[in-house]
Design an enzyme around this catalytic site. Structure first.
Site, PDB file in Angstrom:
ATOM      1  N   CYS C 152       0.807  -1.196   0.071  1.00 18.35           N
ATOM      2  CA  CYS C 152       0.109  -0.161  -0.021  1.00 18.35           C
ATOM      3  C   CYS C 152       0.744   1.336  -0.142  1.00 18.35           C
ATOM      4  CB  CYS C 152      -0.857   0.092   1.229  1.00 18.35           C
ATOM      5  SG  CYS C 152      -2.070  -1.074   1.387  1.00 18.35           S
ATOM      6  N   VAL C 156       0.255   4.536  -2.547  1.00 20.46           N
ATOM      7  CA  VAL C 156      -0.459   5.495  -2.197  1.00 20.46           C
ATOM      8  C   VAL C 156       0.583   6.564  -2.219  1.00 20.46           C
ATOM      9  CG1 VAL C 156      -1.458   6.736  -0.272  1.00 20.46           C
ATOM     10  CG2 VAL C 156      -1.559   4.395  -0.629  1.00 20.46           C
TER      11      VAL C 156
END
Lengths: 485, 509, 509, 485
Positions: C152, C156
């Site tokens: 992630c 991100v």
């Protein structure tokens, strides 16, 4: 049936017979026929010795006596007297269900109890061993109500006197000890075993109990009936009994499925004997009729048509109360029957079955199949007598192929030629038939299902025939890449 | 009224319905049975040490034996040969029983014929039956070989197979040169494993007749023995031979016969050892028996011919397979291939991964003598502890070998060996000295029910589960399958036990 | 005092002892929980149709989903290639989780490294982490290839893998020509099956870079997809190829990596698809995906190169295998070998033998979309009836394909398809519309516990049983294993149910 | 330890480090040492960022906060807030046993509850989803006593204000909603997750409960104690609690194994805090000491030596009644301990173990092994701080190899070189170690066994170490035909 089909069937029979040696073909020809309606018999010989080497499906007298008639009596210890095998192969195979017993305490149906003959027993005789076994049985299983001694082949050959041992030990322990001379070489099939078993049951229990008025507390009613020749395969006898009780009768015993010594002893107190498997227990019914004046009636609890017919036939032998009872029972189950037929008949209508089993089933199940829209194309008995084939004519249609004591070879050819939608036969026939891509149900053991008797049983019967015939596997036996070929 | 078209109840549930429960109550009144108290008391009593002692002291009565009779073994051995018809001389009921018995285990058809001897034959001898039987069988089933074994009646009256068969040839019931194998297999001697032995010896005797061992062909004969897992095991053996690059002949290979396809055609005969293999077997480097007690007479016969023999005890697991492979390597001079060593490492890996679940569990085992030996050996390799080891058809020699095996491992300390005892004796043993799991055949299900000891089905006969025999128990791959079978049972039981409270009902194990 | 040295009780039994039951009572007083009545009422309520409706209407809350995140799939795919190090760019905790997750299923070590990004990297980007990570990994573990996927944080903040890796080469953290595979695998998109897809596509992208399809080599590429049974299945595929005489390359073959032996040596890398195979794959006759939803982007990529592609749905059973074999035959022009036709016949045989036990049983199935499809197809072949078919990571296309499948058979009539739903939804479905058996992963054990519906473990993850993945579920042989697994459960349950009264506790079934 | 062995160990460390790139070797060198007794520290640096690419064993802050501290509180719903994976991989992995709960009704420990972030949640933020989730949790799980919001990586990167949502929704539902900022990238290991978890527990439950005197019916006693830092793995906390209760103390709460919100709220009513896992929950003990004056004491319930020592140390902080209680408990269990040692010590004496785990275990289990005759050859922590290593010196011997945040590479080399009889570490290390032919026990999950705390636990511990070390499989990894080679 049209003449052409019939001719073709006759031709088929000829072709199959042609593969035998001439002598054998000649003998077998007498056992196979295409039924001509309305002849009063099926046109086949029966109850004749099997031909060596052709792979008969038949068993032996021991199988008929121990496996069928005596074995289900739950509170007796049944000795397979002789070498280990016979008892081993028949151990817990017949699915004779038992209520309320504790195995090895007051019920021995699912146990294999044997004298396990060794060479020395052959040489010196087995009577001493039998004597000792009775003592050990009393030690191990003190709540037994009696013992049966089921003779295997060697016993009859070596000159043992099991009758004498039984008599002596019976006095000692003050219980029934029934010597059953059902050596496997006696007779031509299971059938003689049934007869012998009936006779011993008559001599060693029934008549003695009547003679000494064994159970003096028994209070009779006018509605007392006895179920005879139901072995409670998968609970058949219970699914039958429940209907008889619902119509107002009192069932005082079951011979011999889930049976007990007391029920055998008190059997002759019945007002009517109801016999399901005529073949295996007609002997004792005839005896009770002759000796004690007890009438008997055959009934058929397979499928709603026959159930209703049988309930009514039984009821006519009683008063109006029972007749109303029969109608009430029939009416009660009708909606369930309708629902079953609505669900399954469309899935089975027009299918054809080939049957080959023993006892009463080759004829008795016929109308149950008809109820579902299934036609019996061929049928036959392992160990029937002429009276069975006579009774069969009431069930089968013109052109039905009938075979007596069919060999596996014949059956295979008939299945290949007739390509029925279902075959109903035994464990030995099951897997070979399936390999041909033909659905199969065992009609001895109900293929581990059941009960099939009575209304509750019919629901299961219908479900099972559907699942057998319509299981998707029967569309799979050809590899799709071979389809074009 | 219990039945509804949408949810039909069969025997398993129907009779739990109140209608039937009431019916049972009504029926009970006619049975005049012992009172509930008396039944309860006896039910307790049969679990006692006192009962155990009486039970073990029985001399005449046999209750729930774990063995069958000789001709069953002979029939099993017969159908492992190419287009060979099993032919029982005796009463027809025997044959029906053997066929049913094997069909129920393998879920396969089992062809065999009988001479259908009846009372007259008992009096006058079975000569005519044998002649007619041979002629019919030969004509109808067109076998390559007929393998004759006997059942009680023929043995007791003393029918002379050799003379009778010669007579059949003379009468042209069968051609002069048509091979007929003979085995005397009285049911009142030994058990099915001896019948197996007799038939294999009969095949060798028939096909090696008049021959002597010549130049040695680098080949190994393997006799699997009576094995309910033969389909999986024989194929696994063949895979192992292929990995090895060994020329090996399985003597009596039922793996195809008991695993024919459903493709629209019924094959009465399929696969099997060819008679060329049988004939050539005399010159093989050595003969290996996978089950010593199934082949005692056969191995003697082979040894007499001057061929080296080796015998194992149904080898399962690491040492069992190690020994087999090393013997194969020794006989053939070929090194054990890397691929099998890798499989070995993978089985060891699985054993290590699962060792914490397997360690210290106690087992009782019953079955044929070789099976009990091989299984007990593997159990100890898994850190398990054998408790009661029972073979109804095991004798003194087996007892001694078992005790020696137990003495090789600290995990054998609890082991008690019970030769000749039956499963009703096992019931007492388990009631008084229980264990965690029971390994055996389907017959053990009554012990499971009565004593709450979960049954792990791993030997013949398995009537109430399907197709297990299509997977091997031999070799390292077979060992993995056995390990997983045992472990699944352990973990299934643990889940069941811990499901009640949720404590210990772990997602990871 | 519950413990005795001779019989030590662990968690499974210790806490049933009265000492601990009393302790729980004492503790309860401090917990101030809802009353037993309130708890009982709510326990009933969650089984109601009303609750079900609310449960199915959830929009934000996910409870017990049956899916994992993308990088897990990428890691799984990575280790199926020869000496390839799985390398996660992101937080180190992710990698620890992936490794544990796979280790718990396979009972095998799972090597993978992380760039251990922390707060500073979150602010300034993970460039240095990636460079250091590549250098360390390259130096210490000496892989042939490093396969980078992202977690992630990297996604991100938008770390540019291509640029960063180029940077690492420039800084000589890794050699210029050292192959680094890239896959963007954000956890907030799709699930592990998409991560699998991304990594395989990444491998092709990396090794086919600048290449175009040339002369066709008669070879088939097989992409197995994310499969917890890969060890058994890939080996079974290879056995099938050998029977066929087909040249086939399994693209990402973890079967050796997840089945290394215990022989004294730890192999961090073992087996796997070689990069020569990967490079040659561009010229193969065709690419077959065993799991369509695991390979959507990869197949598009392959198709763009002009190579024919075929996609299956985790084929189990007769039709599944038939279709696979016919496709292989079609692609290669080789006939389907007799030996496989024989195996087919043997599976049909087993299905016929067991059909009376299997027919009409109802099942709910959960797992990855392709698994649910393949399993439901086989269930219907067995005469079973699928009830609830649930894939948390299934979408609209899957739903439509499932409904089309159900419509092909009368046995599909009860089938309801539940794309995107989780296992707490399944709980309501099973509570309100129950079935006989549940097929899925170990996560299903809570459903089994709560609803009394026996669980048959047949898909990833299986944490609480061992080694099942070493046996195949694919091919006719795999089908037999699946059949036996299901049938054993049916018969085990029947025995358990009938053991109470003894009625129907049959020796033969 | 003799100088030679010690030198060899140092040499080993050098060799292993030499395989790293120079920069990495230099960094790692600070984390590995051969302990020199009686130095007051282990000579290793700790709580420093892991080096990329070396395969650290460590997890993240989320793992420490959700997986360790908050997750076991059974009557709260713990949301894994972010994408699906983190919650999925940690679902029911920690074996935090629970008494008396009904899953999904009043207990959620073995459930995976997540917001399952999709791309749109990243783009538009997840606060709205969180808001809705709280409503849906109330619908689905109305008996929950509160909610924790365990942030995963994206949450901290996309600017979500989970504190605001939590505050607002908490008022709405009138229950605790605790926002826990445990994003995986925070800190260097699980350890910061523990700290964050402690702080949120302090702010959102403990201090608030004290401030509003939440449970006014609570009746204190002088013997009230709180168990802190026992997560009830395999029932550890119960096997500990039983001893404390037996000695006369009243345990008013367990933090957090088998814990409840009420126990957290009432925690500060304890007279003494008993902390088992110092690393993960010392923060809140210090807070309660500072703010509420509650003393705390570390204890060690692994193995009989440490159990007795700890029971006595705890007892000295109470009156004679408790001191007598401690002696009574010790005496009661002594025969069982003796029997266990008699059975297992001979099988384990002289064996060597290598340990590598987290929390308190790398030191705390040491004497339990010594009790069984097993020597700790090497030990280390995944996520310790300096104070952990100081405490470790009380347990380990001169020459023990100590490693901090060891990579898998280092561990493998050390195992190969030292060939211990047993390795105690985690699931990721288990299977590779075993392949080397070295026995292994997971010391996080107790390898699905346990409890290991207390006397009851020690019996299991002893059994398990025996079965690990002495299982016959460890003699099998070499094929016998390779033995000569």
């Amino acid at each position: 049936m049209d003449a052409e089909t019939k001719a073709a069937r006759k031709q088929l029979v000829e072709e199959v017979l042609a593969e035998y040696p001439a002598k054998t073909a000649k003998k077998r020809a007498k056992h196979i026929n295409v039924y001509e309606s309305p002849n009063p018999d099926c046109g086949v010989k029966s109850n004749i010795k099997s031909i060596p080497g052709v792979m008969t499906v038949r068993g032996c007298a021991y199988a008929g006596a121990k496996g069928v008639v005596w074995g289900p009596i739950k509170d007796m210890v049944h000795i397979s007297h002789g070498p280990v095998g016979c008892g081993q192969y028949s151990w817990a195979q017949r699915r004779n269900y038992v209520s309320g017993g504790v195995m090895g305490v007051n019920s021995w149906v699912t146990m294999q109890i044997t004298s396990d003959f060794q060479e020395k027993d052959i040489v010196f005789g087995g009577d001493k061993k039998l004597d000792k076994m009775v003592d050990e049985i009393e030690q191990m299983f003190p709540l037994n109500k009696g013992i049966s001694v089921m003779s295997e082949c060697p016993v009859g050959l070596i000159g043992d006197d099991i009758e004498a041992v039984s008599k002596r030990k019976s006095k000692e322990i003050n219980k029934v000890i029934a010597p059953v001379r059902c050596e496997g070489f006696r007779g031509v099939s299971q059938s003689l075993g049934h007869h012998i078993a009936n006779d011993v049951m008559r001599d060693y229990i029934v008549d003695k109990a009547v003679a000494k008025n064994a159970d003096q507390h028994f209070e009779s009613t006018p509605y007392d009936v006895l179920i005879v020749g139901d072995y409670n395969i998968g609970g058949d006898a219970w699914a039958s009994r429940i209907l008889l009780e619902e119509m107002g009768l009192r069932v005082i015993g079951q011979w011999s499925g889930d049976g007990s010594v007391a029920e055998v002893e008190n059997g002759p107190r019945a007002k009517l004997n109801l016999i399901h498997c005529y073949r295996s227990m007609n002997y004792i019914c005839r005896h009770m009729e002759e000796k004690y004046g007890i009438p008997w009636i055959e009934y058929n609890f397979f499928g709603p048509s026959q159930i209703a017919k049988s309930l009514r036939a039984i009821a006519t032998l009683f008063d109006e109360k029972i007749q109303e009872g029969a109608e009430r029972v029939i009416a009660k189950y009708q909606p369930m029957v309708d629902a079953i037929l609505a669900k399954y008949k469309p899935r089975l209508d027009g299918k054809k079955i080939m049957i080959y089993v023993g006892g009463l089933r080759p004829r008795h199940v016929s109308d149950a199949y008809s109820d579902l829209g299934i036609e019996v194309t061929a049928t036959g008995y392992e160990f029937a007598h002429n009276d069975d084939y006579q009774r069969t004519t009431h069930y089968i249609k013109d052109g039905t192929l009938v075979y007596d004591d069919a060999s596996e070879f014949e059956l295979e050819r008939f299945v290949q030629a007739l390509r029925p939608d279902l075959v109903g036969s035994g464990i030995k026939e099951k897997y070979g038939t399936q390999k041909m891509g033909v659905p199969f149900r065992q009609l001895h053991s109900w293929d581990y299902s059941g009960p099939y008797h009575g209304y509750d049983g019919f629901a299961i019967f219908a479900r099972d025939m559907d699942l057998a015939v319509n299981n998707p596997v029967w569309k799979m036996h050809k590899a799709p890449w071979k389809k074009g070929a | 009224m219990p039945q509804v078209a949408d949810k039909i109840k069969d025997h398993a549930r129907l009779f739990n319905e109140p209608e039937y429960q009431e019916l049972f109550e009504r029926k009970k009144a006619f049975e005049c049975g012992a009172s509930d108290e008396v039944v309860a008391k006896q039910s307790d009593y049969i679990n006692s040490w006192e009962y155990r002692e009486k039970n073990l002291a029985r001399q005449a009565l046999t209750v729930n034996p774990a063995k069958a009779c000789q001709p069953l073994g002979a029939m099993f051995a017969s159908v492992g040969f190419e287009k060979t018809l099993a032919f029982n001389h005796g009463s027809q009921g025997c044959t029906a029983y053997f066929r049913s018995h094997l069909a129920r285990h393998f879920k396969e058809p089992c062809a065999a014929v009988s001479t259908s001897m009846t009372e007259d034959a008992a009096v006058f001898g079975g000569l005519n039956n044998l002649i007619d039987g041979l002629q019919n069988a030969y004509t109808v089933y067109k076998p390559k070989v007929i393998a004759v074994s006997t059942t009680c009646i023929a043995e007791v009256i003393g029918d002379d197979l050799t003379a009778f068969i010669q007579n059949a040839r003379t009468k042209e019931a069968i051609p002069q040169d048509f091979p007929v194998v003979k085995a005397n297999t009285p049911s009142f001697v030994g058990s099915h494993i001896n019948g197996y032995d007799a038939l294999i010896k009969g095949v060798f005797t028939c096909f090696w007749e008049g021959k002597e061992r010549g130049e040695v062909t680098p080949r190994v004969n393997i006799i699997p023995g009576f094995d309910g897992y033969a389909v999986g095991n024989n194929r696994e053996l063949k895979r192992i031979f292929a990995e090895f690059g060994i020329d090996a002949a399985i003597i009596s290979d039922v793996s195809d016969q008991f695993d024919t396809p459903t493709d629209g055609k019924y094959r009465m005969f399929d696969g099997g050892t060819t008679y060329q293999q049988v004939e050539e077997a005399i010159n093989a480097s050595a003969t290996i028996s996978m089950q010593k007690y199934c082949t005692e007479k056969t191995l003697d016969f082979v040894k007499e011919k001057g061929q080296p023999v080796h015998a194992f005890h149904y080898p399962i697991g690491i040492k069992g397979t190690d020994d087999l492979l090393m013997t194969l390597s020794e006989i053939t001079g070929k090194p054990i291939p890397e691929s099998l060593e890798m499989e070995r490492g993978r089985l060891v890996d699985a054993m290590a991964d699962s060792s914490n679940w397997l360690h210290g569990k106690t087992y009782s085992i019953f079955g044929d003598p070789d099976f009990v030996y091989g299984m007990a050996q593997f159990i100890m390799e898994l850190g398990g502890e054998p408790v009661h080891l029972l073979a109804t058809n095991g004798g003194k020699e087996w007892e001694a070998e078992m005790k020696a095996l137990l003495a090789t491992s600290p995990y054998g300390a609890k082991g008690q060996v019970w030769p000749g005892k039956d499963l009703w004796a096992m019931r007492s043993l388990l009631a008084t000295e229980p264990c965690d799991f029971l390994i055996g055949s389907s017959y053990g299900k009554y012990l499971e029910k009565d004593l709450g000891i979960p049954l792990i089905r791993l030997t013949f006969p398995i009537f109430d589960r399907h197709h297990h025999h299509r997977f091997p128990t031999w070799g390292y791959q077979g060992g993995l399958r056995v390990l997983v079978t045992i472990l699944d049972k352990i973990l299934d039981e643990l889940d069941r036990e811990t499901m009640k409270t949720g404590i210990s009902f772990d997602l990871v194990r």
